[in-house]
Write a protein that holds these residues in place. Structure first.
Motif, PDB file in Angstrom:
ATOM      1  N   ALA A   1     -17.761  31.973   4.669  1.00 62.52           N
ATOM      2  CA  ALA A   1     -16.507  32.350   5.125  1.00 62.52           C
ATOM      3  C   ALA A   1     -16.370  33.707   5.464  1.00 62.52           C
ATOM      4  CB  ALA A   1     -15.499  31.658   4.158  1.00 62.52           C
ATOM      5  N   SER A   2     -16.926  34.599   4.634  1.00 64.72           N
ATOM      6  CA  SER A   2     -16.778  36.079   4.675  1.00 64.72           C
ATOM      7  C   SER A   2     -17.592  36.712   5.932  1.00 64.72           C
ATOM      8  CB  SER A   2     -16.961  36.753   3.507  1.00 64.72           C
ATOM      9  OG  SER A   2     -18.232  36.638   3.222  1.00 64.72           O
ATOM     10  N   SER A   3     -18.589  35.887   6.368  1.00 63.18           N
ATOM     11  CA  SER A   3     -19.455  36.402   7.415  1.00 63.18           C
ATOM     12  C   SER A   3     -19.320  36.017   8.854  1.00 63.18           C
ATOM     13  CB  SER A   3     -20.893  36.249   7.100  1.00 63.18           C
ATOM     14  OG  SER A   3     -21.269  34.973   6.816  1.00 63.18           O
ATOM     15  N   ASN A   4     -18.259  35.201   8.935  1.00 65.02           N
ATOM     16  CA  ASN A   4     -17.935  34.646  10.360  1.00 65.02           C
ATOM     17  C   ASN A   4     -16.212  34.560  10.271  1.00 65.02           C
ATOM     18  OD1 ASN A   4     -20.290  33.199  11.326  1.00 65.02           O
ATOM     19  ND2 ASN A   4     -20.354  32.480   9.199  1.00 65.02           N
ATOM     20  N   ALA A   5     -15.909  34.948  11.680  1.00 64.22           N
ATOM     21  CA  ALA A   5     -14.365  35.150  11.704  1.00 64.22           C
ATOM     22  C   ALA A   5     -13.731  33.596  11.465  1.00 64.22           C
ATOM     23  CB  ALA A   5     -14.215  35.478  13.153  1.00 64.22           C
ATOM     24  N   VAL A   6     -14.241  32.515  11.997  1.00 60.59           N
ATOM     25  CA  VAL A   6     -13.447  31.459  11.516  1.00 60.59           C
ATOM     26  C   VAL A   6     -14.476  30.305  11.227  1.00 60.59           C
ATOM     27  CG1 VAL A   6     -12.117  29.533  12.500  1.00 60.59           C
ATOM     28  CG2 VAL A   6     -11.851  31.730  13.459  1.00 60.59           C
ATOM     29  N   VAL A   7     -14.267  29.866  10.177  1.00 58.96           N
ATOM     30  CA  VAL A   7     -15.358  28.501   9.487  1.00 58.96           C
ATOM     31  C   VAL A   7     -14.626  27.355   9.459  1.00 58.96           C
ATOM     32  CG1 VAL A   7     -17.175  27.995   7.963  1.00 58.96           C
ATOM     33  CG2 VAL A   7     -16.901  30.363   8.626  1.00 58.96           C
ATOM     34  N   VAL A   8     -15.015  26.267   9.942  1.00 59.12           N
ATOM     35  CA  VAL A   8     -14.466  24.916   9.741  1.00 59.12           C
ATOM     36  C   VAL A   8     -15.314  24.190   9.061  1.00 59.12           C
ATOM     37  CG1 VAL A   8     -13.378  23.135  10.670  1.00 59.12           C
ATOM     38  CG2 VAL A   8     -12.877  25.097  11.744  1.00 59.12           C
ATOM     39  N   PHE A   9     -14.981  23.533   7.926  1.00 62.26           N
ATOM     40  CA  PHE A   9     -15.761  22.484   7.128  1.00 62.26           C
ATOM     41  C   PHE A   9     -15.058  21.132   7.741  1.00 62.26           C
ATOM     42  CE2 PHE A   9     -16.721  26.357   4.632  1.00 62.26           C
ATOM     43  CZ  PHE A   9     -17.954  26.120   4.223  1.00 62.26           C
ATOM     44  N   SER A  10     -16.117  20.257   8.165  1.00 57.91           N
ATOM     45  CA  SER A  10     -15.560  19.187   8.824  1.00 57.91           C
ATOM     46  C   SER A  10     -16.602  17.718   8.465  1.00 57.91           C
ATOM     47  CB  SER A  10     -15.624  19.384  10.392  1.00 57.91           C
ATOM     48  OG  SER A  10     -15.440  18.332  10.968  1.00 57.91           O
ATOM     49  N   MET A  11     -16.148  16.748   8.695  1.00 60.76           N
ATOM     50  CA  MET A  11     -16.695  15.679   8.460  1.00 60.76           C
ATOM     51  C   MET A  11     -16.876  15.040  10.056  1.00 60.76           C
ATOM     52  SD  MET A  11     -17.694  14.454   5.633  1.00 60.76           S
ATOM     53  CE  MET A  11     -17.518  12.933   5.059  1.00 60.76           C
ATOM     54  N   SER A  12     -18.106  14.619  10.511  1.00 64.57           N
ATOM     55  CA  SER A  12     -18.380  14.278  11.992  1.00 64.57           C
ATOM     56  C   SER A  12     -17.364  13.050  12.237  1.00 64.57           C
ATOM     57  CB  SER A  12     -19.907  13.885  12.203  1.00 64.57           C
ATOM     58  OG  SER A  12     -20.171  13.052  11.458  1.00 64.57           O
ATOM     59  N   SER A  13     -17.061  12.279  11.424  1.00 60.46           N
ATOM     60  CA  SER A  13     -16.364  11.155  11.758  1.00 60.46           C
ATOM     61  C   SER A  13     -14.938  11.274  11.523  1.00 60.46           C
ATOM     62  CB  SER A  13     -16.790   9.999  11.172  1.00 60.46           C
ATOM     63  OG  SER A  13     -16.904   9.900   9.776  1.00 60.46           O
TER      64      SER A  13
END
Length: 130
Positions: A34-46
């Motif tokens: 999270a700190s090394s990227n401007a935006v991070v999304v944790f997701s589930m593919s379905s």
């Protein structure tokens, strides 16, 4: 868009085996990602709400780092960590981090978009330049 998939494996004695790591390790992994990227999304593919979050960000011109938890070797550990972070009144996925800080899920992201604060957050994080 960067999709992160990994396996935590070590070579030893000619055999591959999964490395046993404490749950605190995954807190650090998520924090560093999270700190090394401007935006991070944790997701589930379905997950349809995860798709809504990703499409909104793409429509704004943001290229988030996306971690598909169900396709990640450490997915169950990451999801457990996100449950703790989200708290009892919010679904753990999707989980959105902007500028290294946990924003929340789809409801928080949409509320920020509607009230006009999302673009400012994205600009401050360096995800948007306009």
């Amino acid at each position: 868009m960067e999709v992160v998939k990994s396996r935590v494996e070590v070579e030893g004695g000619g055999m591959k085996r999964k490395k046993v790591i404490s749950s605190g390790y995954y807190d650090v992994v998520v924090e560093e990602l999270a700190s090394s990227n401007a935006v991070v999304v944790f997701s589930m593919s379905s997950c349809c709400m995860c798709t809504v979050v990703k499409r909104l960000l793409f429509s704004l011109g943001v290229g988030p780092t996306i971690v598909e938890v169900d396709e990640h070797a450490a997915g169950p550990h990451i999801q457990a960590m996100l449950y703790r972070l989200a708290g009892p009144h919010q679904a753990p996925l999707p989980a959105v981090f902007i500028g290294g800080k946990f924003l929340g899920g789809v409801q928080t992201l949409m509320a920020s978009h509607i009230n006009g604060s999302l673009v400012r957050l994205l600009k401050d994080a360096g995800a948007l330049w306009l």
